[in-house]
Design an enzyme around this catalytic site. Structure first.
Site, PDB file in Angstrom:
ATOM      1  N   SER A 216     -12.846  -2.698   0.923  1.00  0.00           N
ATOM      2  CA  SER A 216     -13.166  -1.941   2.286  1.00  0.00           C
ATOM      3  C   SER A 216     -14.431  -1.838   2.779  1.00  0.00           C
ATOM      4  CB  SER A 216     -12.395  -0.529   2.375  1.00  0.00           C
ATOM      5  OG  SER A 216     -11.104  -0.848   2.166  1.00  0.00           O
TER       6      SER A 216
ATOM      7  N   ARG B  11       0.921  -1.197  -0.053  1.00  0.00           N
ATOM      8  CA  ARG B  11      -0.041   0.038   0.082  1.00  0.00           C
ATOM      9  C   ARG B  11       0.805   1.307   0.114  1.00  0.00           C
ATOM     10  NH1 ARG B  11      -2.005   3.387   4.115  1.00  0.00           N
ATOM     11  NH2 ARG B  11      -4.056   4.130   3.800  1.00  0.00           N
TER      12      ARG B  11
ATOM     13  N   LYS C  85      -3.530   6.080   8.286  1.00  0.00           N
ATOM     14  CA  LYS C  85      -4.237   6.526   7.362  1.00  0.00           C
ATOM     15  C   LYS C  85      -4.873   7.782   7.629  1.00  0.00           C
ATOM     16  CE  LYS C  85      -8.352   4.958   4.878  1.00  0.00           C
ATOM     17  NZ  LYS C  85      -8.238   5.030   3.403  1.00  0.00           N
TER      18      LYS C  85
HETATM   19  C1  LIG Z   1      -5.094   1.338   5.738  1.00  0.00           C
HETATM   20  C2  LIG Z   1      -6.327   1.494   6.769  1.00  0.00           C
HETATM   21  N1  LIG Z   1      -7.535   1.420   6.717  1.00  0.00           N
HETATM   22  C3  LIG Z   1      -8.287   1.622   7.773  1.00  0.00           C
HETATM   23  S1  LIG Z   1      -7.243   1.854   8.869  1.00  0.00           S
HETATM   24  C4  LIG Z   1      -5.801   1.759   8.035  1.00  0.00           C
HETATM   25  C5  LIG Z   1      -4.360   2.146   8.596  1.00  0.00           C
HETATM   26  C6  LIG Z   1      -4.159   0.773   9.635  1.00  0.00           C
HETATM   27  O1  LIG Z   1      -2.825   1.123  10.012  1.00  0.00           O
HETATM   28  P1  LIG Z   1      -2.414   0.790  11.630  1.00  0.00           P
HETATM   29  O2  LIG Z   1      -2.479  -0.671  11.845  1.00  0.00           O
HETATM   30  O3  LIG Z   1      -0.971   1.353  11.336  1.00  0.00           O
HETATM   31  O4  LIG Z   1      -3.621   1.659  12.399  1.00  0.00           O
HETATM   32  C1  LIG Z   2      -8.075   0.686   3.365  1.00  0.00           C
HETATM   33  C2  LIG Z   2      -8.023  -0.943   3.718  1.00  0.00           C
HETATM   34  C3  LIG Z   2      -9.037  -1.416   4.441  1.00  0.00           C
HETATM   35  N1  LIG Z   2      -8.833  -2.801   4.825  1.00  0.00           N
HETATM   36  C4  LIG Z   2      -7.695  -3.390   4.150  1.00  0.00           C
HETATM   37  C5  LIG Z   2      -7.519  -4.940   4.255  1.00  0.00           C
HETATM   38  F1  LIG Z   2      -6.894  -4.976   5.404  1.00  0.00           F
HETATM   39  F2  LIG Z   2      -6.492  -5.425   3.406  1.00  0.00           F
HETATM   40  F3  LIG Z   2      -8.539  -5.574   4.295  1.00  0.00           F
HETATM   41  N2  LIG Z   2      -6.777  -2.824   3.288  1.00  0.00           N
HETATM   42  C6  LIG Z   2      -6.780  -1.218   3.040  1.00  0.00           C
HETATM   43  N3  LIG Z   2      -6.119  -0.744   2.378  1.00  0.00           N
END
Ligand SMILES: Cc1ncsc1CCOP(=O)(O)O
Ligand SMILES: C=C1C=NC(C(F)(F)F)=NC1=N
Length: 215
Positions: A110, A38, A139
């Site tokens: 998602s 990502r 994020k």
């Molecule tokens: C990609 C994404 N989508 C929802 S939260 C998130 C970030 C999760 O990162 P972390 O595990 O560091 O909280």
């Molecule tokens: C925004 C996101 C939400 N969920 C996931 C996953 F954990 F892969 F399902 N990946 C992402 N990049």
């Protein structure tokens, strides 16, 4: 599919100050079950630098027999022969992706509420990423956290689709999340920011598999 979701590591070059390939290999040695590339947000790599990193990460994952998923960028995923993609609600539709892409691709979506989850099931997603469960700095535009109750509500309307929880997840959250219906956890910073990504991953894997044995 549910087994693959147990420890779903996600990484981009801006989630660590170290060499992302080294962090990825340490996590793979610790027992990552699925990986997502990502590359988003501040200082995200572009163009051929991004393609090169993606190819290197894919080769690394395949050395450890872990499927390699690309976030959002369907063209990149096709170009480098990834094992699937993960898309958001406002990205390309599942049906379009399924038409363009290999039959055996893993396509994840998602979902942050019940209606998004129901749509993903109807569209034929292979799994849904449910969250953000807790607050996260990783994020920038994350929506309001949905907590454990959010997972429970989504599982209530989507009884059989594989669900991975994501967002601010730490080790002690694994078993409670599985108790409310998640099949696994998706992690960025708890592994990528760890001083010992291999040990951190091993701990997540132990908790996730412990619960699965318990079931
Ligand atoms: C990609 C994404 N989508 C929802 S939260 C998130 C970030 C999760 O990162 P972390 O595990 O560091 O909280
Ligand atoms: C925004 C996101 C939400 N969920 C996931 C996953 F954990 F892969 F399902 N990946 C992402 N990049």
């Amino acid at each position: 599919m549910k087994e693959l979701l147990q420890v779903y590591f996600i990484l981009g070059s801006n989630n660590t100050d170290r060499d992302p390939l080294i962090v990825l290999e340490e996590a793979l040695q610790g027992g990552v079950t699925l990986f997502q590339f990502r590359e988003k947000g501040d200082h995200a790599l572009q163009a051929d630098v991004k393609v090169t990193l993606a190819q290197q990460m894919k080769e690394l994952c395949h050395r450890y027999n872990v499927p390699f998923i690309v976030n959002d960028d369907v063209s990149l995923a096709l170009d480098i022969g990834a094992d699937g993609v993960h898309v958001g609600q406002d990205d390309m539709s599942i049906t379009d992706i399924k038409k363009r892409c290999p039959e055996d691709w893993i396509v994840g979506v998602s979902a942050t509420n019940q209606s998004e989850a129901e749509k993903a099931v109807a569209d034929g997603a292979d799994y849904i990423g449910v969250g953000p469960i807790f607050g996260t700095n990783t994020k920038k535009d994350a929506k309001r956290p949905i907590g454990l109750s959010g997972v429970k509500q989504i599982r209530a309307v989507a009884p059989s689709i594989p669900i991975v929880a994501i967002g601010g997840i730490q080790l002690t959250d694994v078993i409670p999340l599985m108790k409310v219906g998640a099949d696994g956890v998706s992690i960025i910073s708890a592994i990528s920011q760890s001083e010992k990504p291999m040990q951190a991953t091993q701990a997540f894997a132990r908790h996730a598999s412990y619960f699965h044995q318990g079931m």
